[in-house]
Motif scaffolding. Sequence first.
Motif, mmCIF file in Angstrom:
data_model
loop_
_atom_site.group_PDB
_atom_site.id
_atom_site.type_symbol
_atom_site.label_atom_id
_atom_site.label_comp_id
_atom_site.label_asym_id
_atom_site.label_seq_id
_atom_site.Cartn_x
_atom_site.Cartn_y
_atom_site.Cartn_z
ATOM 1 N N PHE A 130 0.850 -1.185 0.000
ATOM 2 C CA PHE A 130 0.000 0.000 0.000
ATOM 3 C C PHE A 130 0.890 1.241 0.000
ATOM 4 C CE2 PHE A 130 -2.764 -3.266 1.644
ATOM 5 C CZ PHE A 130 -3.997 -2.974 1.074
ATOM 6 N N PHE A 131 0.532 2.209 -0.814
ATOM 7 C CA PHE A 131 1.311 3.426 -0.962
ATOM 8 C C PHE A 131 0.504 4.600 -0.410
ATOM 9 C CE2 PHE A 131 2.697 0.299 -3.917
ATOM 10 C CZ PHE A 131 4.070 0.429 -3.972
ATOM 11 N N VAL A 132 1.091 5.267 0.582
ATOM 12 C CA VAL A 132 0.424 6.398 1.233
ATOM 13 C C VAL A 132 1.281 7.632 0.987
ATOM 14 C CG1 VAL A 132 -0.390 7.369 3.396
ATOM 15 C CG2 VAL A 132 -0.609 4.915 2.981
ATOM 16 N N THR A 133 0.727 8.594 0.279
ATOM 17 C CA THR A 133 1.499 9.748 -0.151
ATOM 18 C C THR A 133 0.755 11.043 0.124
ATOM 19 O OG1 THR A 133 2.524 10.833 -2.083
ATOM 20 C CG2 THR A 133 0.537 9.538 -2.483
ATOM 21 N N ALA A 134 1.509 12.121 0.246
ATOM 22 C CA ALA A 134 0.911 13.449 0.388
ATOM 23 C C ALA A 134 0.637 14.085 -0.968
ATOM 24 C CB ALA A 134 1.818 14.354 1.225
ATOM 25 N N ARG A 135 0.892 13.350 -2.031
ATOM 26 C CA ARG A 135 0.585 13.886 -3.360
ATOM 27 C C ARG A 135 -0.919 14.131 -3.496
ATOM 28 N NH1 ARG A 135 4.062 10.764 -8.063
ATOM 29 N NH2 ARG A 135 6.149 11.117 -7.182
ATOM 30 N N PRO A 136 -1.301 15.159 -4.234
ATOM 31 C CA PRO A 136 -2.731 15.445 -4.390
ATOM 32 C C PRO A 136 -3.412 14.445 -5.318
ATOM 33 C CG PRO A 136 -1.431 16.938 -5.741
ATOM 34 C CD PRO A 136 -0.447 16.168 -4.909
ATOM 35 N N GLY A 137 -4.703 14.292 -5.136
ATOM 36 C CA GLY A 137 -5.467 13.327 -5.905
ATOM 37 C C GLY A 137 -5.447 13.558 -7.401
ATOM 38 N N ILE A 138 -5.182 14.783 -7.845
ATOM 39 C CA ILE A 138 -5.203 15.085 -9.275
ATOM 40 C C ILE A 138 -4.167 14.278 -10.043
ATOM 41 C CG2 ILE A 138 -3.606 17.043 -9.111
ATOM 42 C CD1 ILE A 138 -5.263 18.434 -11.276
ATOM 43 N N ILE A 139 -3.100 13.848 -9.359
ATOM 44 C CA ILE A 139 -2.078 13.057 -10.051
ATOM 45 C C ILE A 139 -2.087 11.594 -9.602
ATOM 46 C CG2 ILE A 139 -0.598 15.023 -10.588
ATOM 47 C CD1 ILE A 139 1.185 14.229 -8.246
ATOM 48 N N SER A 140 -3.212 11.146 -9.099
ATOM 49 C CA SER A 140 -3.336 9.757 -8.664
ATOM 50 C C SER A 140 -3.085 8.785 -9.813
ATOM 51 C CB SER A 140 -4.726 9.510 -8.079
ATOM 52 O OG SER A 140 -4.913 8.155 -7.757
ATOM 53 N N GLY A 141 -3.689 9.030 -10.974
ATOM 54 C CA GLY A 141 -3.581 8.117 -12.097
ATOM 55 C C GLY A 141 -2.163 7.955 -12.605
ATOM 56 N N VAL A 142 -1.465 9.082 -12.773
ATOM 57 C CA VAL A 142 -0.102 8.997 -13.291
ATOM 58 C C VAL A 142 0.850 8.439 -12.241
ATOM 59 C CG1 VAL A 142 -0.367 10.762 -15.058
ATOM 60 C CG2 VAL A 142 0.278 11.442 -12.734
ATOM 61 N N THR A 143 0.532 8.652 -10.964
ATOM 62 C CA THR A 143 1.349 8.065 -9.890
ATOM 63 C C THR A 143 1.193 6.555 -9.882
ATOM 64 O OG1 THR A 143 1.185 10.061 -8.526
ATOM 65 C CG2 THR A 143 1.760 8.015 -7.399
ATOM 66 N N ASP A 144 -0.041 6.080 -10.000
ATOM 67 C CA ASP A 144 -0.306 4.643 -10.037
ATOM 68 C C ASP A 144 0.408 4.001 -11.229
ATOM 69 O OD1 ASP A 144 -2.090 2.296 -9.093
ATOM 70 O OD2 ASP A 144 -2.565 2.433 -11.234
ATOM 71 N N TYR A 145 0.324 4.653 -12.385
ATOM 72 C CA TYR A 145 1.001 4.139 -13.574
ATOM 73 C C TYR A 145 2.509 4.069 -13.360
ATOM 74 C CZ TYR A 145 3.140 4.007 -18.178
ATOM 75 O OH TYR A 145 3.934 3.669 -19.243
#
Length: 210
Positions: A123-138
């Motif tokens: 599981f990955f827990v980050t302070a990155r904003p949700g707007i970049i969730s898709g590219v982070t997952d990729y």
Amino acid sequence: MTRGTWTRRIGMTAVATAAITAMAVPAGAQAATATGTSSIATAAQAQVGYDTWQTDCLAVMNQALPYLKQRIAAVEPGEKQAVVLDIDNTTLETDFGFSYPQPANKPVLDVAKYAQEHGVSLFFVTARPGIISGVTDYNLKHVGYKVSGLYVRGLFDLFKDVGAYKTAQRVDIESKGYTIIANIGNSATDLSGGHAEKTFKLPDYDGQLS
């Protein structure tokens, strides 16, 4: 200057720039280098030696791996084991990767691969904003991580204390029936608040790495 000699701190603004650029790339071409990142990097506040960072990360992971091997072997019947990981300068080389997808932090990836190959959920827990969730997952999947769950900050989470926000996400993972056998991050806010059997802190050099 090469990555092996120096890097400049780029921070979350550069991450967002790379991610948003990637979202604009046509399908099938998301692995292209993001533009604009290097110019943001010139506004850096600190410089950290890449080779030193990798050596220091390896030293921590050399402690984590024997523990995980022992703990995974001791799994109880019906127990769902999980490892929670931070992203920036933990699983990915955020302040060292001036492209998208960002490279994996190899010492951490090697440990994560051992865990996921032995039935442990990541599981990955980050302070990155949700707007970049898709590219982070990729990005995570592209470099070899098996993502069982990705937690990013929603609109209201942006105003919460980061440590409290990350603790709440681990509580949520536990509520799904998982035992968090390890929590890995490079900041105190990644690891504070409990809800993990053991924590492993990577270097941030007094905050020089995000």
